[in-house]
Design an enzyme around this catalytic site. Structure first.
Site, PDB file in Angstrom:
ATOM      1  N   LEU A 113       2.125  -8.922   0.847  1.00 13.09           N
ATOM      2  CA  LEU A 113      -0.218  -8.228   0.493  1.00 13.09           C
ATOM      3  C   LEU A 113       0.523  -6.858   1.372  1.00 13.09           C
ATOM      4  CD1 LEU A 113      -2.205 -10.846   0.956  1.00 13.09           C
ATOM      5  CD2 LEU A 113      -1.558  -9.418  -1.291  1.00 13.09           C
ATOM      6  N   ASP A 114      -0.573  -5.421   1.095  1.00  9.58           N
ATOM      7  CA  ASP A 114       0.090  -4.884   2.626  1.00  9.58           C
ATOM      8  C   ASP A 114      -0.802  -4.564   3.459  1.00  9.58           C
ATOM      9  OD1 ASP A 114       0.551  -2.970   0.034  1.00  9.58           O
ATOM     10  OD2 ASP A 114      -1.786  -2.368  -0.520  1.00  9.58           O
ATOM     11  N   TYR A 115      -0.491  -4.327   4.318  1.00 11.87           N
ATOM     12  CA  TYR A 115      -1.243  -4.138   5.917  1.00 11.87           C
ATOM     13  C   TYR A 115      -2.822  -4.528   5.973  1.00 11.87           C
ATOM     14  CZ  TYR A 115      -1.407  -3.317  11.020  1.00 11.87           C
ATOM     15  OH  TYR A 115      -1.649  -3.071  12.180  1.00 11.87           O
TER      16      TYR A 115
END
Length: 254
Positions: A113-115
């Site tokens: 999952l993106d930051y």
């Protein structure tokens, strides 16, 4: 199970790449690459063939290091925003594995999952399991809740459902549903269900129709949800859930 010498102990005969994957060293595909590259030894001899099988009495080494077997573990984690989906980060940012200090196994995230994206993320030390779920043919559905800037029309949401052209190709069919809108603030909450796993895909899909994402959370992965968890919490998957995920992925592939 260990054989007392710190090496892999396998019940019955198993393919070498499968043993390495089960040990949490790498996915089965990566294990095959290591074998073909001559980086795997069995009983002191380099093995470069993929068909080789090993038993509990065989000593397996990868790049000169004895490979210890680990009991497979599977976790469902509610990833907070501002945390990187990695084992560690060279920039010193907090990683998802920092939330599991008591876990001895070398766990890693299944996908990412993106930051700046929160939500449901699986972690395991079972390379074969992780590779199975991440394979495009598995088509595991993921449900995202996105707060976007602007209010899209029904036709624009349909364009997301039909598939939209991105720089790395057209997206697969999806499902989009408007949950709420705020005309005063000029924003909307959209539920988007996809089964692909491209980098920043959900954000890029909304940007492609002119609605940047302000906040994003993965709400569901296959049949798994965040029910009962707060941001930063985790729980172990049940044996039944692991079997269900594996069966679901294999059904999609067949």
């Amino acid at each position: 199970m260990k054989n007392g010498k710190g090496f892999i102990e396998v019940i019955d005969m198993e393919r070498l790449q499968k043993v390495i994957a089960h040990a949490g060293i790498a996915s089965r595909r990566k294990a095959e690459e290591l074998i073909l590259a001559g980086k795997v030894m069995v009983n002191g001899k380099v093995v470069k063939e993929l068909g080789v099988k090993v038993s509990s009495s065989d000593r397996v080494e990868v790049e000169g290091i004895p490979v210890e077997s680990e009991v497979p573990v599977y976790f469902l984690f509610y990833k907070p925003r501002g945390v990187i989906s990695s084992v560690k980060d060279e920039k010193g940012r907090k990683a998802v594995t920092d939330y599991f200090p008591e876990i001895e196994q070398r766990i890693y995230p299944v996908g990412r999952l993106d930051y700046d994206t929160s939500g449901l993320l699986l972690l395991t030390n079972d390379g074969e399991f992780a590779n199975l779920l991440m394979h495009p043919s598995s088509e595991i559905e993921k449900v995202y809740i996105a707060k976007i800037k602007g209010i899209p029309t029904r036709e624009q949401l349909r364009s997301l459902e039909k598939g939209i052209q991105l720089e790395d190709g057209k997206t697969a069919p999806a499902r989009a549903k408007m949950l709420s809108l705020d005309k005063r603030k000029g924003s909307a909450i959209i539920e988007l269900t996809i089964h692909e796993g491209r980098n920043r895909q959900v954000r890029r899909m909304f940007e492609a129709i002119g609605y940047p994402v302000m906040k994003l959370r993965r709400e569901q992965y296959a049949f798994l949800t965040l029910h009962g968890l707060k941001s930063g919490d985790a729980r172990e998957l049940t044996t039944h859930e692991v079997k269900q995920l594996r069966a679901l992925a294999l059904t999609k592939k067949s």
